[in-house]
Scaffold this active site. Structure first.
Site, PDB file in Angstrom:
ATOM      1  N   ARG A  55       0.836  -1.198   0.000  1.00  0.00           N
ATOM      2  CA  ARG A  55       0.000   0.000   0.000  1.00  0.00           C
ATOM      3  C   ARG A  55       0.873   1.250   0.000  1.00  0.00           C
ATOM      4  NH1 ARG A  55      -4.617   1.013   4.556  1.00  0.00           N
ATOM      5  NH2 ARG A  55      -2.885   1.624   5.909  1.00  0.00           N
TER       6      ARG A  55
ATOM      7  N   GLY B  69       2.985   5.449  -5.447  1.00  0.00           N
ATOM      8  CA  GLY B  69       3.264   4.046  -5.792  1.00  0.00           C
ATOM      9  C   GLY B  69       2.196   3.414  -6.662  1.00  0.00           C
TER      10      GLY B  69
ATOM     11  N   HIS C 288      -0.522   5.061  -8.075  1.00  0.00           N
ATOM     12  CA  HIS C 288      -0.951   5.957  -9.149  1.00  0.00           C
ATOM     13  C   HIS C 288      -0.040   5.846 -10.368  1.00  0.00           C
ATOM     14  CE1 HIS C 288      -2.854   9.561 -10.831  1.00  0.00           C
ATOM     15  NE2 HIS C 288      -1.659  10.073 -11.050  1.00  0.00           N
TER      16      HIS C 288
ATOM     17  N   TYR D 279      -9.866   1.263 -17.248  1.00  0.00           N
ATOM     18  CA  TYR D 279      -8.642   1.897 -16.744  1.00  0.00           C
ATOM     19  C   TYR D 279      -8.232   1.226 -15.435  1.00  0.00           C
ATOM     20  CZ  TYR D 279      -5.745   5.697 -14.752  1.00  0.00           C
ATOM     21  OH  TYR D 279      -4.736   6.446 -14.180  1.00  0.00           O
TER      22      TYR D 279
ATOM     23  N   TYR E  22      -8.812   2.764 -12.109  1.00  0.00           N
ATOM     24  CA  TYR E  22     -10.191   2.805 -11.618  1.00  0.00           C
ATOM     25  C   TYR E  22     -10.616   1.377 -11.302  1.00  0.00           C
ATOM     26  CZ  TYR E  22     -10.610   7.698 -13.043  1.00  0.00           C
ATOM     27  OH  TYR E  22     -10.448   9.058 -13.159  1.00  0.00           O
TER      28      TYR E  22
END
Ligand SMILES: Cc1cc2nc3c(=O)[nH]c(=O)nc-3n(C[C@H](O)[C@H](O)[C@H](O)COP(=O)(O)OP(=O)(O)OC[C@H]3O[C@@H](n4cnc5c(N)ncnc54)[C@H](O)[C@@H]3O)c2cc1C
Ligand SMILES: *[C@@H]1O[C@H](CO)[C@@H](O)[C@H](O)[C@H]1NC(C)=O
Ligand SMILES: *[C@@H]1O[C@H](CO)[C@@H](O)[C@H](O)[C@H]1NC(C)=O
Ligand SMILES: *[C@@H]1O[C@H](CO)[C@@H](O)[C@H](O)[C@H]1NC(C)=O
Ligand SMILES: *[C@@H]1O[C@H](CO)[C@@H](O)[C@H](O)[C@H]1NC(C)=O
Length: 552
Positions: free
Chosen positions: A108, A180, A182, A478, A481
């Site tokens: 994360r 990380g 994104h 995407y 998303y």
């Protein structure tokens, strides 16, 4: 439940609780002794490793949960261990020790994954939480920067601005998003028509691979470097940092936000927007939000009804001044009816604040706030549009949205730089031929499963209604998303076939190269999640790991 059943059930509960808690502590002990064997000092280990028994375990876990649906997750989907590395070597050793203790690893950075897959899982897992690794170093002379995975986009923008007001970076508009996830998932923002995606502006990376080695672009090789720019970092290793190419931004940019409801000819503006937004000057990015709203009746008489309508909101960033913007929009997009008063000139950093919904008195240091907006329950989905939606199609979509009441759409125009970059340049394939991307969006605050069921079915219903108007074969999506509706992987014998179902939607033919790279660098599929890249063949190790898990 009969009383004998109840006794049995209680007996089972006690047994289960006993075995799961002793399991948790033995796992914790073996993980800690593994780290100690890698010569990490006990004093360091005790600062970075948490078991569910540590009093701050929950607050650490919840600190970067951005979707309320997953905030109060059940015990079974929580990590058995959280590691919060403060050094690169901690990351490398956490990878090795997770492997040695036969656990899954979840990584994360900013925790913005829409399905929460960076911090929840079905089986026992370690969560590697990167928030301490967030240093940013800007090289103004080279116009480059190194940014660690745990930094947020807001911290990045702020640090660039502190060093130079002439530089910026094309990435997402939400300041609390983590670097990380994104960047490794693609990354786009309001400068994508001019500069492309975030991954189109990445120069180098540091990555921990499955054997704990720390690699950079040169040592990982071009295949892996290609894969982690949009293929999702979590299938290939742990991203420590990216080196990025900064871009030049003008001293003055212009922002506008214009709202039109159906009575104000919103539909005509949307029709024209579809033909203009992806072709107009690359300096201009016009996002379009479409939402069902209720307008209060102006008639105060008894029985006067509120009316439901659609509101189209056009939000723009223009990399230039307002007079050039006005002449451009009035010439090419007259249906918008843009006025001089709509156009607000400001610095680039103030436009970043505006796009993040801060008001015009906010200091840029607000971008350093890592907490962000209050939590909502939410669900997102995505689509790509290749042909303008005809006016009668839009009308039927708007009626559908009004009848459902809550789900909204966000249209993000492509074109410009996006259309110039070949489809296989990065794993992200949605380039030439895409007019705009749709994000489906629904947020709610009501507690309970009934509300969740209702809102989820609303957004899925709208997605299904949109089928005739969006890309097909594959219906593209995407990666950032994240949407588990489009397919998931349980890493079983069919994992390649299962992976192909979502993989083709996210990556089109680039999926095949991603599978090759994955098979080369992580043949035993250590770096796996609900939508990771599968290996070419089902590995013997994975079968063994599954057997071992049953033995616990
Ligand atoms: C409020 C909000 C606004 C958003 N706005 C935008 C936007 O403007 N543009 C856009 O493109 N997207 C946007 N997104 C989507 C966002 O880009 C993705 O959710 C992204 O993956 C988040 O990255 P993260 O590090 O915060 O998430 P995380 O939940 O930490 O991670 C997401 C995924 O990446 C993996 N990952 C994270 N860190 C690493 C690492 N260091 N190494 C390897 N794998 C890693 C995780 O395991 C997980 O699979 C938005 C999301 C939210 C919630
Ligand atoms: C978690 O608890 C253990 C055992 O009490 C302790 O040694 C360790 O320091 C705690 N970890 C953190 C990060 O506080
Ligand atoms: C989580 O659960 C607790 C206890 O039921 C509750 O008080 C809290 O409001 C919940 N948090 C969220 C964000 O839903
Ligand atoms: C909407 O369009 C009609 C027909 O083109 C026009 O007469 C009317 O003035 C427009 N209304 C608004 C609010 O722009
Ligand atoms: C800020 O916005 C308000 C209204 O929203 C406006 O009156 C004011 O002039 C703006 N200030 C600046 C510095 O732009």
């Amino acid at each position: 439940m009969s009383s004998s059943c109840l006794v049995l059930f209680l007996h089972f509960l006690i047994l289960f609780r006993f075995s799961s808690s002793s399991h948790a502590s033995s796992v914790y002990d073996s993980f800690v002794s593994c780290l100690a064997s890698k010569s990490i000092a006990q004093s360091e280990i005790s600062k970075i490793v948490y078991s569910p028994k540590n009093s701050s375990f929950n607050s650490i876990l919840q600190a970067y949960i951005r979707n309320r649906r997953f905030f109060n997750s059940s015990t079974t989907s929580k990590p058995v261990i959280i590691v919060t590395p403060t050094k690169e070597s901690h990351v490398a050793n956490a990878v090795l020790c997770t492997k040695e203790t036969n656990l899954q690893l979840k990584i994360r950075s900013g925790g913005h994954d829409y399905e929460g897959i960076s911090y929840i899982s079905d089986g026992p897992f370690v969560m590697l939480d990167m928030f301490n690794l967030r240093s940013i170093s800007i090289n103004v002379k080279d116009e480059t920067a190194w940014v660690q995975a745990g930094a947020t986009l807001g911290e990045l923008y702020y640090n660039i601005w502190m060093k130079s007001e002439a530089l910026g970076f094309p990435a997402g508009v939400c300041p609390t998003v983590g670097v990380g996830g994104h960047v490794s998932g693609g990354g786009y923002g309001n400068m994508l028509r001019k500069f492309g995606l975030t991954i189109d502006n990445v120069l180098d990376a540091r990555l921990v691979e499955v054997n704990g080695r720390i690699l950079d672009r040169k040592t990982m090789g071009e295949d892996v470097f290609w894969a982690i720019k949009g293929g999702g970092g979590a299938s290939f290793g742990v991203i420590l940092a990216f080196k990025i190419q900064l871009v030049r931004v003008p001293e003055t940019v212009t922002y506008f936000r214009v709202e039109r409801v159906l009575d104000q000819n919103a539909t005509d503006s949307v029709v024209q927007w579809q033909n203009v937004a992806n072709k107009i000057d690359n300096d201009l990015f016009m996002r379009l939000l479409i939402q069902p709203i209720t307008v209060k009746s102006k008639n105060k008489a008894k029985g006067a009804k509120n009316t439901k309508t659609i509101r189209a909101t056009f939000i723009a960033l223009f990399l230039g001044d307002s007079s050039r913007l006005m002449s451009l929009v009035n010439k090419e997009f007259p249906a918008l009816g843009l006025t001089k008063q709509d156009c607000l000139q400001m610095s680039w950093i103030d436009s970043v604040l505006r796009w993040a919904n801060f008001d015009n008195t906010t200091n840029p240091n607000a971008l350093l706030d890592r907490k962000g907006d209050p939590l909502n329950f939410l669900k997102r989905k995505s689509d790509y549009v290749q042909e303008p939606i005809p006016k009668d199609g839009l009308e039927s979509i708007f009626q559908k949205m009004i009848s459902m009441g809550k789900a909204g759409l966000v249209f993000n125009p492509y074109g410009g730089r996006m259309a110039e970059i070949p489809e296989d340049e990065t794993p992200f394939p949605h380039r030439a031929g895409i007019l705009f991307k749709i994000q489906y969006s629904v947020n709610w605050n009501e507690l309970g499963v009934a509300a969740e069921k209702d809102y989820l079915s609303q957004i899925r219903d709208l997605y299904s209604f949109m089928t005739p108007y969006v890309s097909k074969n594959p219906r593209q999506a995407y990666l950032n998303y994240r949407d588990l509706d489009i397919g998931t992987n349980n890493q079983g014998p069919q994992s390649l076939e299962k992976g192909r179902i979502y993989g083709i939607k996210y990556f089109k033919n680039n999926f095949n190269r991603l599978v090759k790279v994955k098979s080369m660098v992580d043949p035993q599929n250590f770096f796996r999640n609900e939508q990771s890249i599968p290996t070419q063949t089902h590995s013997i190790h994975a079968q063994g790991a599954m057997k071992r898990r049953k033995m616990f």
